[in-house]
Design an enzyme around this catalytic site. Sequence first.
Site, PDB file in Angstrom:
ATOM      1  N   TYR A 114       0.860  -1.185   0.000  1.00 31.25           N
ATOM      2  CA  TYR A 114       0.000   0.000   0.000  1.00 31.25           C
ATOM      3  C   TYR A 114       0.895   1.233   0.000  1.00 31.25           C
ATOM      4  O   TYR A 114       1.840   1.332   0.777  1.00 31.25           O
ATOM      5  CB  TYR A 114      -0.903  -0.002   1.228  1.00 31.25           C
ATOM      6  CG  TYR A 114      -1.711   1.272   1.385  1.00 31.25           C
ATOM      7  CD1 TYR A 114      -2.900   1.440   0.694  1.00 31.25           C
ATOM      8  CD2 TYR A 114      -1.272   2.304   2.210  1.00 31.25           C
ATOM      9  CE1 TYR A 114      -3.646   2.609   0.821  1.00 31.25           C
ATOM     10  CE2 TYR A 114      -2.008   3.477   2.347  1.00 31.25           C
ATOM     11  CZ  TYR A 114      -3.179   3.621   1.645  1.00 31.25           C
ATOM     12  OH  TYR A 114      -3.902   4.782   1.757  1.00 31.25           O
ATOM     13  N   HIS A 115       0.578   2.206  -0.869  1.00 30.66           N
ATOM     14  CA  HIS A 115       1.433   3.377  -1.069  1.00 30.66           C
ATOM     15  C   HIS A 115       0.952   4.537  -0.210  1.00 30.66           C
ATOM     16  O   HIS A 115      -0.149   5.058  -0.402  1.00 30.66           O
ATOM     17  CB  HIS A 115       1.398   3.779  -2.541  1.00 30.66           C
ATOM     18  CG  HIS A 115       2.595   4.558  -2.989  1.00 30.66           C
ATOM     19  ND1 HIS A 115       3.013   5.718  -2.366  1.00 30.66           N
ATOM     20  CD2 HIS A 115       3.470   4.355  -4.012  1.00 30.66           C
ATOM     21  CE1 HIS A 115       4.088   6.188  -2.979  1.00 30.66           C
ATOM     22  NE2 HIS A 115       4.392   5.380  -3.980  1.00 30.66           N
ATOM     23  N   GLY A 116       1.776   4.964   0.760  1.00 33.99           N
ATOM     24  CA  GLY A 116       1.451   6.140   1.549  1.00 33.99           C
ATOM     25  C   GLY A 116       1.708   7.405   0.762  1.00 33.99           C
ATOM     26  O   GLY A 116       2.169   7.372  -0.385  1.00 33.99           O
TER      27      GLY A 116
ATOM     28  N   SER B 144       3.850  -1.169  -6.041  1.00 38.73           N
ATOM     29  CA  SER B 144       2.597  -0.640  -5.504  1.00 38.73           C
ATOM     30  C   SER B 144       1.637  -0.435  -6.670  1.00 38.73           C
ATOM     31  O   SER B 144       1.838   0.477  -7.477  1.00 38.73           O
ATOM     32  CB  SER B 144       2.818   0.689  -4.781  1.00 38.73           C
ATOM     33  OG  SER B 144       1.574   1.276  -4.446  1.00 38.73           O
TER      34      SER B 144
ATOM     35  N   GLU C   5      -2.451   6.542  -5.859  1.00 38.95           N
ATOM     36  CA  GLU C   5      -2.835   6.170  -4.501  1.00 38.95           C
ATOM     37  C   GLU C   5      -2.126   7.054  -3.478  1.00 38.95           C
ATOM     38  O   GLU C   5      -2.714   7.444  -2.458  1.00 38.95           O
ATOM     39  CB  GLU C   5      -2.483   4.705  -4.249  1.00 38.95           C
ATOM     40  CG  GLU C   5      -2.992   4.147  -2.936  1.00 38.95           C
ATOM     41  CD  GLU C   5      -2.816   2.641  -2.879  1.00 38.95           C
ATOM     42  OE1 GLU C   5      -3.805   1.919  -3.113  1.00 38.95           O
ATOM     43  OE2 GLU C   5      -1.672   2.187  -2.614  1.00 38.95           O
TER      44      GLU C   5
END
Length: 318
Positions: free
Chosen positions: A116-118, A183, A189
């Site tokens: 998951y890409h912050g 990702s 995202e």
Amino acid sequence: MDFVNGYLDAAVRFVEGYIDLDYSLWLWRLLTPLIITFLLPLVFVALIYISFITLFVYKLHRQVILQALISEPNFWDIGRKVVAAIWDAHGRIYHGYEVTGMENLPESGPALIVFYHGAIPIDMYYFLARVYLQRNRLVYTVGDRFLWKVPGWGLISDVFKVSPGTVQSCATILKEGHLLAISPGGVYEAQFGNHNYELLWRNRVGFAKVAIEAKVPIIPFFTQNVREGFRQIDFWSWLFVKIYNATRIPVRPIYGGFPVKFRTYVGKAIEFDESLTPEQLTEKVALQLEELINKHQRIPGSILKALLDRIPFKRKSN
């Protein structure tokens, strides 16, 4: 030209009408010694903390660094170890960074890591450093093309094996026995996700095609509170979406740098199944990644509570 000069003269007169330039210059010259007097001590404080971090890095990873110096590695091995040690120390100090489930990462052989890409993938930097120091394995990474426009990124990408990546090139990396991180949400995202931690993959199945082509397992990866460390401004989202779709350049402002608790969860491998189509495999990976998020992440995220996670006492899982 006279028209432009007229406007400039009018602007200068307007400014002069509200600001006494002579007084401002006098005030600046008067306060400069005072400002310098307060700034210089901060320089020495910064040097003290740089010295502390350097010694902490040496204490924490001296065996890895000395081993790299004693052996005869390739040209960049020592540089990678030193940089990885610095990033690992920063993660431990600033975010109390931990990794849970490292045993799910293979000691050898290929695997595709899907994360998951912050807003800023700083957790991935910490994770890559930890894996390189503890497992002596370099995780290849797929990065967005705009990064190569950033000065200095070319050298970093060469040393740490970051590339834009195509299905064919990514599959080749995996077939050669390496770890590869992707990702699917990417910059989109990163820019338009929020503290609800929803996956924004926009029907991307490229990573699934890579895994099927290389016949490798997929490992889901998520870092708790990654959205609380850095966030985007909440207003004008529609405008930033239009600009991004037109230019593919991330322009939405980011704020933060909060020292919240980061804990990375490495999920169990999703083994290769030749019966699955790319779409089916994408859905399966998304479900497992969402399970990791729902199990380990407070939703919606809270910066204050994420800061309190740094306090070492048992807290209920949310």
